[in-house]
Scaffold this motif. Structure first.
Motif, PDB file in Angstrom:
ATOM      1  N   VAL A 170       1.668   3.127  -9.894  1.00  0.00           N
ATOM      2  CA  VAL A 170       0.482   2.631  -9.197  1.00  0.00           C
ATOM      3  C   VAL A 170       0.889   1.539  -8.223  1.00  0.00           C
ATOM      4  N   ILE A 171       0.505   1.712  -6.974  1.00  0.00           N
ATOM      5  CA  ILE A 171       0.685   0.689  -5.945  1.00  0.00           C
ATOM      6  C   ILE A 171      -0.629  -0.071  -5.820  1.00  0.00           C
ATOM      7  N   THR A 172      -0.566  -1.392  -5.918  1.00  0.00           N
ATOM      8  CA  THR A 172      -1.774  -2.184  -5.731  1.00  0.00           C
ATOM      9  C   THR A 172      -1.729  -2.890  -4.378  1.00  0.00           C
ATOM     10  N   VAL A 173      -2.873  -2.918  -3.717  1.00  0.00           N
ATOM     11  CA  VAL A 173      -3.036  -3.651  -2.460  1.00  0.00           C
ATOM     12  C   VAL A 173      -4.326  -4.459  -2.589  1.00  0.00           C
ATOM     13  N   GLY A 174      -4.405  -5.571  -1.905  1.00  0.00           N
ATOM     14  CA  GLY A 174      -5.600  -6.384  -1.998  1.00  0.00           C
ATOM     15  C   GLY A 174      -6.772  -5.796  -1.227  1.00  0.00           C
ATOM     16  N   ASP A 175      -6.522  -5.442   0.017  1.00  0.00           N
ATOM     17  CA  ASP A 175      -7.546  -5.006   0.968  1.00  0.00           C
ATOM     18  C   ASP A 175      -7.927  -3.550   0.719  1.00  0.00           C
ATOM     19  N   PRO A 176      -9.209  -3.236   0.462  1.00  0.00           N
ATOM     20  CA  PRO A 176      -9.614  -1.838   0.294  1.00  0.00           C
ATOM     21  C   PRO A 176      -9.245  -0.950   1.476  1.00  0.00           C
ATOM     22  N   HIS A 177      -9.246  -1.507   2.691  1.00  0.00           N
ATOM     23  CA  HIS A 177      -8.905  -0.708   3.868  1.00  0.00           C
ATOM     24  C   HIS A 177      -7.412  -0.384   3.927  1.00  0.00           C
ATOM     25  N   ARG A 178      -6.604  -1.105   3.146  1.00  0.00           N
ATOM     26  CA  ARG A 178      -5.159  -0.861   3.162  1.00  0.00           C
ATOM     27  C   ARG A 178      -4.778   0.353   2.318  1.00  0.00           C
ATOM     28  N   VAL A 179      -5.685   0.800   1.450  1.00  0.00           N
ATOM     29  CA  VAL A 179      -5.377   1.969   0.608  1.00  0.00           C
ATOM     30  C   VAL A 179      -5.012   3.167   1.463  1.00  0.00           C
ATOM     31  N   LYS A 180      -5.812   3.446   2.471  1.00  0.00           N
ATOM     32  CA  LYS A 180      -5.526   4.606   3.337  1.00  0.00           C
ATOM     33  C   LYS A 180      -4.288   4.376   4.185  1.00  0.00           C
ATOM     34  N   GLU A 181      -3.924   3.110   4.408  1.00  0.00           N
ATOM     35  CA  GLU A 181      -2.690   2.826   5.144  1.00  0.00           C
ATOM     36  C   GLU A 181      -1.455   3.158   4.319  1.00  0.00           C
TER      37      GLU A 181
END
Length: 291
Positions: free
Chosen positions: A31-42
């Motif tokens: 699992v990769i975690t990112v803070g920004d919801p918009h970064r998921v698609k990135e």
């Protein structure tokens, strides 16, 4: 084996875990975690295919494949309180039978890789470079609500940090947790390594002053000058200590990869932070799927 009550393990109408709105089959063990919801698609735009997309509140999840490597990317939002939710619920998806509400006899470890932004606390760590967190010092108090065992080196590191900042009469109880050495080693060719400090806020807790005056005006100098047994504080951000501490508690492997978008010693900010994060995403994915 004890059945976990409905008030403690909350499921929604489709039987998914409450905050993340995920079923066990919808999440990968990496699992990769990112803070920004918009970064998921990135991140997921580099997958060969995406099989699952879910969103509930700030928690966006895409699960898919790069080659034969199945992985998920999930947004956590900002802060260690959200990490408490995300890591706990991810663990529940793989280690608790949601039908019987009982902990499984055979537990499954996950690999959790944070890809986020951070501010450097050393002048020689350049903007747009990357840092892998060997250890994280939490100034947020989250892990003080859990029984976290520290190995000897971490106890000594924490004591050294407390002695270093004792003149500030700090109003919080720091804790420390290390990352996974095996995961960190995967990224040693692209990153600096060091101690990351996790803060419970972006302004005063990171020594910024706009109008409200911080209680610790010399915070940055105190953090940047701390060293212990060849380790120094390299950067700070808002999630790593919780990821490391919760992963330790639950038997998972974790690494925090930080794109340095600000250097607080130089008082500079990246001219293209999006590009820096994208470089880190691509480099991390390539190394994750290497045989």
């Amino acid at each position: 084996m004890t059945t976990i009550p409905e008030s403690e393990l909350i499921l929604n109408a489709r039987g998914a875990i409450y905050h993340l709105d995920l079923l066990p089959e919808e999440i990968a063990n990496t699992v990769i975690t990112v803070g920004d919801p918009h970064r998921v698609k990135e991140v997921s735009k580099y997958f060969d295919r995406v099989e699952i997309t879910r969103q509930h509140r700030e928690f966006v999840t895409h699960t898919g494949f790069i080659g034969n490597n199945r992985m998920s990317v999930i947004s956590t939002g900002i802060g260690t309180d959200n990490i408490d939710i995300v890591v706990t619920e991810l663990d529940a998806l793989v280690n608790i039978d949601l039908q019987t509400r009982k902990i499984k006899e055979n537990l499954t470890p996950m690999n959790i890789i944070r890809i986020g932004t951070s501010g450097a606390l050393q002048a020689d760590i350049e903007i747009d470079s990357f840092v892998a967190s060997e250890f994280a010092i939490g100034m947020d108090n989250l892990l003080n609500f859990y029984h976290l065992e520290h190995p000897p080196f971490e106890k000594e590191l924490l004591l050294g940090f407390l002695n270093h900042v004792q003149d500030n009469h700090i109003a919080f109880i720091p804790y420390v947790a290390g990352g996974s050495s095996s995961l960190i080693s995967k990224f040693q060719g692209i990153t600096h390594k060091g101690i990351t400090v996790t803060c419970p806020g972006f302004y005063g807790p990171q020594g910024r002053m706009l109008r409200a005056e911080p209680a610790f005006p010399d915070l940055i100098d105190h953090l940047s000058s701390f060293t212990f047994s060849g380790h120094r504080i390299t950067n700070f951000e808002m999630e790593t200590s919780a990821i490391y501490g919760m992963s330790r508690l639950l038997g998972h492997q974790a690494v925090s990869l930080n794109a340095i978008v600000a250097n607080r010693m130089q008082k500079k900010f990246s001219s293209d932070s999006h590009k820096a994060v994208d470089r880190l995403i691509r480099a991390a994915l390539e190394l994750l799927v290497e045989n």
